[in-house]
Enzyme design. Structure first.
Site, PDB file in Angstrom:
ATOM      1  N   CYS A  99       0.743  -1.384  -0.119  1.00 50.98           N
ATOM      2  CA  CYS A  99      -0.077  -0.005   0.002  1.00 50.98           C
ATOM      3  C   CYS A  99       0.804   1.321  -0.065  1.00 50.98           C
ATOM      4  O   CYS A  99       0.411   2.578  -0.025  1.00 50.98           O
ATOM      5  CB  CYS A  99      -0.867   0.043   1.138  1.00 50.98           C
ATOM      6  SG  CYS A  99      -2.032  -1.401   1.367  1.00 50.98           S
ATOM      7  N   HIS A 392      -9.126   2.867  -2.156  1.00 53.32           N
ATOM      8  CA  HIS A 392      -7.766   2.584  -2.184  1.00 53.32           C
ATOM      9  C   HIS A 392      -7.200   1.663  -3.302  1.00 53.32           C
ATOM     10  O   HIS A 392      -6.989   0.641  -3.071  1.00 53.32           O
ATOM     11  CB  HIS A 392      -7.252   1.884  -0.906  1.00 53.32           C
ATOM     12  CG  HIS A 392      -6.106   1.379  -0.427  1.00 53.32           C
ATOM     13  ND1 HIS A 392      -5.150   2.193  -0.759  1.00 53.32           N
ATOM     14  CD2 HIS A 392      -5.548   0.372   0.203  1.00 53.32           C
ATOM     15  CE1 HIS A 392      -3.848   1.678  -0.293  1.00 53.32           C
ATOM     16  NE2 HIS A 392      -4.220   0.415   0.112  1.00 53.32           N
ATOM     17  N   CYS A 422       0.224   2.723   6.505  1.00 57.60           N
ATOM     18  CA  CYS A 422       0.679   1.290   6.723  1.00 57.60           C
ATOM     19  C   CYS A 422       0.715   0.629   5.461  1.00 57.60           C
ATOM     20  O   CYS A 422       0.220   0.964   4.260  1.00 57.60           O
ATOM     21  CB  CYS A 422      -0.266   0.688   7.790  1.00 57.60           C
ATOM     22  SG  CYS A 422      -1.913   0.784   7.249  1.00 57.60           S
TER      23      CYS A 422
END
Length: 437
Positions: A99, A392, A422
């Site tokens: 991510c 996302h 994160c």
């Protein structure tokens, strides 16, 4: 606090971020259904170049990322170069840091600028959760390789005679950590329990994210950083993120059942970020190159840091580890920040990190720091909403956050901003951005 490490070129110049752009973000199997990440990446890089009015020859490097990679195009960065207006001589390579992938892409371009290899480059990322590399079982895959070595039909038939119907079932990409078998949501549940985060607190943060994102769209704050996408079947342009819920209420969130721990959990689909398709990119260059081109930068990259922790316990605490490092390297404290933008993978993860920012025991015993970063002023935190609302697309989120934060700092007359995320594998990323007054 460790010594500040200024991000400067060998000539003492700052690293400028001059432009940023993204596609609208689309929930899985909606507006970008059937559009691969490569096409999303090409789309955003092409439009970014057009809007910047920078000659393609100025861009000397493209670093681009994709988390859910397609076997037919493993180097998405180079394929974007070849499919866009960029010169075929533009150096390009791909990165993946889960991510935090476009954070890594930005860091790589910044490093090339600092050591003098280039004067301008593009960093970004794209992902599609609608176009996935659906595989085959391990048994079938092995037999297909063995069959390629045989010569006769009889030999091939003999190999495949041992297959069972279950061996023919398609295999979707893994959604769990390879090392632990845990899903991201399982880690979020663990963090909610470990840090005493309630369902109501998670739902409230999710509602806040959607309300602020909806307000940002309604006020036109995102218009200049989100392009209009035209994709098959060409019926209508796609202009705004389609996950933002402008009219949601707390009671709507309370109705949903837990998504991971079905009996005792608090993490739901509504207080988590959804699977999403999209792409985002930024242009970086040396301050002198920007001056030569007559470009006023959006802002500057002041510092960055990455971290890695154990995946078995509180795996998504990366921001709590990376942010202190980034602030130290920038030579500032939490109080110096005008804005903080944290990736909202889950409301539980976000709230756990906010707790750890202010936790003195965590600072002393875990980080070996004399004091905690401090309490986060929520009036400076995710002021335009976050990933729970926007969605996302794994490799694109960092570039979205960077562009969004720089533009908001400019609206506020300048200042310092922290963007942090994160990532799977226990990774964390943080960057300090600076906009001159």
């Amino acid at each position: 606090m460790s010594k500040a490490l200024p991000l400067l070129t060998r000539q003492g110049e700052r690293i400028a971020i001059t432009h940023g752009l993204r596609t609208p973000f689309a929930r899985q199997a909606t507006a970008f259904h059937g559009i691969p990440a490569l096409e999303l990446g090409r789309m955003v890089v092409s439009e970014l170049l057009a809007r910047s009015e920078i000659s393609p020859d100025v861009i000397e490097q493209l670093v681009f990322g994709q988390v859910v990679q397609m076997p037919e195009a493993p180097n998405i960065a180079r394929e974007i170069v070849l499919a866009s207006a960029l010169s075929v001589h533009t150096d390009a390579w791909s990165v993946s840091r889960a991510c935090a992938t476009s954070f890594q892409a930005v860091a790589n371009v910044a490093e090339s600028l600092m050591i003098g290899h280039i004067q301008a480059g593009i960093a970004g990322g794209a992902d599609s959760s609608s176009v996935l590399p659906i595989g085959v079982s391990k048994k079938l895959a092995r037999l297909l390789v063995d069959a390629s070595k045989t010569r006769s039909l009889a030999q091939k038939l003999k190999l495949f005679s041992g297959l069972r119907p279950r061996d023919l079932l398609p295999v979707a990409p893994a959604v769990a950590e390879y090392s632990t078998g845990l899903r991201m949501g399982d880690s979020a549940e663990q963090m909610a329990k470990n840090h005493g985060i309630t369902r109501e607190q998670q739902d409230a943060l999710a509602l806040r994210s959607h309300q602020r994102a909806a307000h940002a769209w309604q006020q036109g704050l995102l218009n200049d950083e989100v392009m209009t996408a035209c994709v098959p079947p060409w019926e209508q342009p796609f202009e705004q993120d389609n996950n933002v819920r402008a009219e949601s209420k707390m009671q709507d969130y309370a109705r949903l059942r837990p998504a991971f721990d079905r009996r005792h959990g608090t993490v739901t689909a509504a207080n988590s970020t959804p699977l999403t398709d999209g792409a985002a990119a930024v242009i970086l260059m040396t301050a002198s190159r920007a001056r030569e081109l007559g470009i006023a930068p959006l802002g500057f990259l002041r510092s960055y840091a990455f971290s890695a922790i154990d995946v078995r316990q509180d795996m998504l605490l990366g921001p709590s580890y990376a942010s202190p490092l980034a602030l130290d390297r920038a030579g500032i404290t939490l109080a110096d920040l005008s804005l903080i933008d944290m990736h909202e993978a889950f409301a539980a993860q976000t709230l756990a990190n906010l707790k750890m920012f202010a936790d003195e025991r965590f600072a002393r015993e875990v980080l070996d720091r004399p004091r905690a970063l401090g309490e986060v002023d929520m009036e400076r935190f995710n002021v335009l909403g976050g990933s729970i609302a926007y969605g996302h697309p794994f490799a694109a989120t960092g570039a979205r956050m960077i562009t969004q934060t720089l533009n908001e700092l400019r609206r506020r007359g300048g200042g310092l901003g922290l963007v942090t995320a994160c990532a799977a594998g226990g990774l964390g990323a943080a960057m300090v951005l600076e906009v001159d007054s």
